[in-house]
Scaffold this motif. Structure first.
Motif, PDB file in Angstrom:
ATOM      1  N   ASN A 140      61.731  38.083  57.647  1.00 43.99           N
ATOM      2  CA  ASN A 140      60.642  38.886  57.362  1.00 43.99           C
ATOM      3  C   ASN A 140      59.628  38.458  56.360  1.00 43.99           C
ATOM      4  O   ASN A 140      58.638  38.949  56.019  1.00 43.99           O
ATOM      5  N   ARG A 141      59.821  37.120  55.930  1.00 45.85           N
ATOM      6  CA  ARG A 141      59.219  36.669  54.738  1.00 45.85           C
ATOM      7  C   ARG A 141      58.470  35.218  55.022  1.00 45.85           C
ATOM      8  O   ARG A 141      58.383  34.242  54.570  1.00 45.85           O
ATOM      9  N   MET A 142      57.681  35.477  56.110  1.00 47.65           N
ATOM     10  CA  MET A 142      56.704  34.547  56.699  1.00 47.65           C
ATOM     11  C   MET A 142      55.801  33.997  55.617  1.00 47.65           C
ATOM     12  O   MET A 142      55.323  32.920  55.416  1.00 47.65           O
ATOM     13  N   ASP A 143      55.283  34.898  54.486  1.00 45.61           N
ATOM     14  CA  ASP A 143      54.352  34.906  53.523  1.00 45.61           C
ATOM     15  C   ASP A 143      54.905  33.696  52.681  1.00 45.61           C
ATOM     16  O   ASP A 143      54.190  33.208  51.871  1.00 45.61           O
ATOM     17  N   ALA A 144      56.252  33.507  52.618  1.00 44.37           N
ATOM     18  CA  ALA A 144      56.505  32.628  51.520  1.00 44.37           C
ATOM     19  C   ALA A 144      57.404  31.360  52.274  1.00 44.37           C
ATOM     20  O   ALA A 144      58.089  30.649  51.537  1.00 44.37           O
ATOM     21  N   MET A 145      56.692  31.032  53.464  1.00 44.28           N
ATOM     22  CA  MET A 145      57.050  29.849  54.024  1.00 44.28           C
ATOM     23  C   MET A 145      56.137  28.502  53.625  1.00 44.28           C
ATOM     24  O   MET A 145      56.266  27.710  54.300  1.00 44.28           O
ATOM     25  N   SER A 146      55.659  28.598  52.537  1.00 47.40           N
ATOM     26  CA  SER A 146      54.830  27.501  51.988  1.00 47.40           C
ATOM     27  C   SER A 146      55.105  27.609  50.524  1.00 47.40           C
ATOM     28  O   SER A 146      55.217  28.601  49.810  1.00 47.40           O
ATOM     29  N   HIS A 147      54.889  26.693  49.773  1.00 46.60           N
ATOM     30  CA  HIS A 147      54.752  26.507  48.312  1.00 46.60           C
ATOM     31  C   HIS A 147      53.521  27.484  47.589  1.00 46.60           C
ATOM     32  O   HIS A 147      53.746  28.053  46.768  1.00 46.60           O
ATOM     33  N   TRP A 148      52.303  27.369  48.541  1.00 47.26           N
ATOM     34  CA  TRP A 148      51.144  28.008  48.227  1.00 47.26           C
ATOM     35  C   TRP A 148      51.622  29.712  48.284  1.00 47.26           C
ATOM     36  O   TRP A 148      51.441  30.609  47.488  1.00 47.26           O
ATOM     37  N   GLY A 149      52.134  30.052  49.409  1.00 41.24           N
ATOM     38  CA  GLY A 149      52.848  31.687  49.539  1.00 41.24           C
ATOM     39  C   GLY A 149      53.747  32.151  48.387  1.00 41.24           C
ATOM     40  O   GLY A 149      53.771  33.072  47.749  1.00 41.24           O
ATOM     41  N   VAL A 150      54.636  30.931  48.055  1.00 39.69           N
ATOM     42  CA  VAL A 150      55.756  31.279  47.014  1.00 39.69           C
ATOM     43  C   VAL A 150      54.758  31.646  45.633  1.00 39.69           C
ATOM     44  O   VAL A 150      55.235  32.399  44.841  1.00 39.69           O
ATOM     45  N   ALA A 151      53.872  30.550  45.627  1.00 39.83           N
ATOM     46  CA  ALA A 151      53.004  30.546  44.115  1.00 39.83           C
ATOM     47  C   ALA A 151      52.520  31.954  44.122  1.00 39.83           C
ATOM     48  O   ALA A 151      52.196  32.599  42.982  1.00 39.83           O
ATOM     49  N   ARG A 152      51.789  32.489  45.126  1.00 42.73           N
ATOM     50  CA  ARG A 152      51.112  33.886  44.975  1.00 42.73           C
ATOM     51  C   ARG A 152      52.341  35.031  44.521  1.00 42.73           C
ATOM     52  O   ARG A 152      51.898  35.823  43.892  1.00 42.73           O
ATOM     53  N   ASP A 153      53.499  34.777  45.240  1.00 41.85           N
ATOM     54  CA  ASP A 153      54.438  35.719  44.829  1.00 41.85           C
ATOM     55  C   ASP A 153      54.739  35.669  43.318  1.00 41.85           C
ATOM     56  O   ASP A 153      55.038  36.454  42.731  1.00 41.85           O
ATOM     57  N   VAL A 154      55.066  34.549  42.985  1.00 46.38           N
ATOM     58  CA  VAL A 154      55.320  34.368  41.456  1.00 46.38           C
ATOM     59  C   VAL A 154      54.107  34.703  40.359  1.00 46.38           C
ATOM     60  O   VAL A 154      54.682  35.417  39.408  1.00 46.38           O
ATOM     61  N   CYS A 155      52.888  34.477  40.866  1.00 43.76           N
ATOM     62  CA  CYS A 155      52.008  35.140  39.927  1.00 43.76           C
ATOM     63  C   CYS A 155      51.897  36.305  39.966  1.00 43.76           C
ATOM     64  O   CYS A 155      51.503  37.370  38.978  1.00 43.76           O
ATOM     65  N   ALA A 156      52.084  36.951  40.995  1.00 44.86           N
ATOM     66  CA  ALA A 156      52.146  38.623  41.228  1.00 44.86           C
ATOM     67  C   ALA A 156      53.310  39.241  40.314  1.00 44.86           C
ATOM     68  O   ALA A 156      53.066  39.997  39.491  1.00 44.86           O
ATOM     69  N   TYR A 157      54.445  38.341  40.198  1.00 40.46           N
ATOM     70  CA  TYR A 157      55.612  38.964  39.192  1.00 40.46           C
ATOM     71  C   TYR A 157      55.148  38.675  37.772  1.00 40.46           C
ATOM     72  O   TYR A 157      55.275  39.456  36.905  1.00 40.46           O
ATOM     73  N   LEU A 158      54.354  37.419  37.561  1.00 42.23           N
ATOM     74  CA  LEU A 158      53.735  37.476  36.323  1.00 42.23           C
ATOM     75  C   LEU A 158      52.786  38.119  35.550  1.00 42.23           C
ATOM     76  O   LEU A 158      52.976  38.589  34.375  1.00 42.23           O
ATOM     77  N   SER A 159      51.917  38.408  36.649  1.00 45.89           N
ATOM     78  CA  SER A 159      50.910  39.122  36.292  1.00 45.89           C
ATOM     79  C   SER A 159      51.620  40.621  35.781  1.00 45.89           C
ATOM     80  O   SER A 159      50.960  41.683  35.042  1.00 45.89           O
ATOM     81  N   HIS A 160      52.452  41.287  36.622  1.00 45.96           N
ATOM     82  CA  HIS A 160      53.009  42.500  36.224  1.00 45.96           C
ATOM     83  C   HIS A 160      53.965  42.729  34.957  1.00 45.96           C
ATOM     84  O   HIS A 160      54.070  43.275  34.128  1.00 45.96           O
ATOM     85  N   HIS A 161      54.820  41.446  34.904  1.00 42.32           N
ATOM     86  CA  HIS A 161      55.857  41.475  33.721  1.00 42.32           C
ATOM     87  C   HIS A 161      55.271  40.864  32.543  1.00 42.32           C
ATOM     88  O   HIS A 161      55.605  41.158  31.444  1.00 42.32           O
ATOM     89  N   ASP A 162      54.125  39.888  32.565  1.00 40.96           N
ATOM     90  CA  ASP A 162      53.619  39.517  31.425  1.00 40.96           C
ATOM     91  C   ASP A 162      52.153  40.047  31.024  1.00 40.96           C
ATOM     92  O   ASP A 162      51.690  39.567  30.055  1.00 40.96           O
ATOM     93  N   LYS A 163      52.004  41.084  31.936  1.00 41.19           N
ATOM     94  CA  LYS A 163      50.540  41.703  31.539  1.00 41.19           C
ATOM     95  C   LYS A 163      49.383  40.866  31.639  1.00 41.19           C
ATOM     96  O   LYS A 163      48.759  40.906  30.740  1.00 41.19           O
ATOM     97  N   LYS A 164      49.249  40.111  32.486  1.00 42.83           N
ATOM     98  CA  LYS A 164      48.197  39.008  32.545  1.00 42.83           C
ATOM     99  C   LYS A 164      47.695  38.921  34.036  1.00 42.83           C
ATOM    100  O   LYS A 164      48.587  39.124  34.810  1.00 42.83           O
ATOM    101  N   ASP A 165      46.482  38.926  34.332  1.00 40.17           N
ATOM    102  CA  ASP A 165      45.927  38.908  35.575  1.00 40.17           C
ATOM    103  C   ASP A 165      45.873  37.555  35.992  1.00 40.17           C
ATOM    104  O   ASP A 165      45.199  36.345  35.647  1.00 40.17           O
ATOM    105  N   LEU A 166      47.008  36.996  36.787  1.00 46.27           N
ATOM    106  CA  LEU A 166      47.216  35.547  37.000  1.00 46.27           C
ATOM    107  C   LEU A 166      47.187  35.313  38.670  1.00 46.27           C
ATOM    108  O   LEU A 166      47.582  36.066  39.415  1.00 46.27           O
ATOM    109  N   LYS A 167      46.354  34.336  38.908  1.00 46.50           N
ATOM    110  CA  LYS A 167      46.010  33.792  40.364  1.00 46.50           C
ATOM    111  C   LYS A 167      46.477  32.537  40.700  1.00 46.50           C
ATOM    112  O   LYS A 167      46.421  31.578  39.645  1.00 46.50           O
TER     113      LYS A 167
END
Length: 239
Positions: free
Chosen positions: A173-200
């Motif tokens: 079900n994680r087709m969105d993470a089948m590339s480094h770019w897709g994984v980077a988007r998820d990591v940025c979402a995590y960092l934006s939430h936990h580090d209180k920064k708007d990261l893209k």
């Protein structure tokens, strides 16, 4: 699925150390099943240094050995007994000082110690390419170009590739993470939430990409403009 730390880091706007990144990947549902260091050259040439052979003379107790003095850019020149037939004064060479561990192309690692060779002390080794994992030739020592800087680490001179590699358990079900770019988007979402920064995530670098030929036409019929408002593609030949 295999993830390269260096490749993924190219898309992240901030630096995240490998250990923290491993924890983040697992926490966002991309469980890290294993993590290991990758080295293009075993040992990554750590401890090796560029030196210059100042002078040579015949070993007093062996016909096929040469007694050398080698400047490695710090301290007094090293006395090194060398068995290579091509060693000569003025050469820029790769030196393994005492305490350095070398990783040959075949065989076990070897840590340099002060050695007495035919009654003469030797404080390191002038290296052939096979002795440090850079090739298979043992015909003689590596002789570097004249511009090689004395005292520079061999790792900085040759710049062997190093990376951290993650094996992640990717569910269907994680087709969105089948590339480094897709994984980077998820990591940025995590960092934006936990580090209180708007990261893209950063866009992939396409500076070296250019279109060589626009004459190769492929007819594409879009049957539903609403379902597919835009279609693009690229052809690659001579692969």
């Amino acid at each position: 699925m295999t993830i390269s730390y260096k490749w993924l880091s190219e898309y992240l706007p901030v630096t995240v150390d490998p250990e923290r990144l491993s924890r983040i990947l697992t926490s966002i549902g991309l469980e890290v099943e294993s993590m290991h260091n990758y080295e293009e050259v075993k040992g990554s040439l750590k401890g090796l240094v560029i030196g210059e052979v100042l002078n040579t003379e015949k070993h007093p107790n062996a016909d096929k050995l040469t007694l050398t003095k080698v400047n490695i850019g710090s301290g007094e020149p090293l006395q090194i007994v060398c068995g290579a037939p091509n060693v000569a004064a003025g050469q820029k060479v790769v030196v393994a000082p005492v305490g350095t561990t070398i990783y040959p192309s075949s065989g076990d690692p070897l840590t340099m110690k002060v050695a007495k060779i035919r009654s003469v002390e030797s404080y390191g080794m002038i290296c052939a390419e096979d002795e440090i994992g850079l090739g298979t030739s043992h015909a003689g020592i590596m002789v570097l170009p004249e511009e090689a800087r004395v005292g520079l680490s061999a790792a900085d001179y040759f710049q062997p590739f190093e990376d951290v590699v993650y094996e992640i358990g990717l569910t269907p079900n994680r087709m969105d993470a089948m590339s480094h770019w897709g994984v980077a988007r998820d990591v940025c979402a995590y960092l934006s939430h936990h580090d209180k920064k708007d990261l893209k995530p950063k866009l992939p670098n396409s500076n070296n990409f250019k279109v060589d030929n626009t004459s190769f036409i492929i007819d594409v019929k879009v049957e539903s403009q609403s379902a597919c408002p835009r279609y693009s593609g690229i052809s690659i030949d001579n692969v």
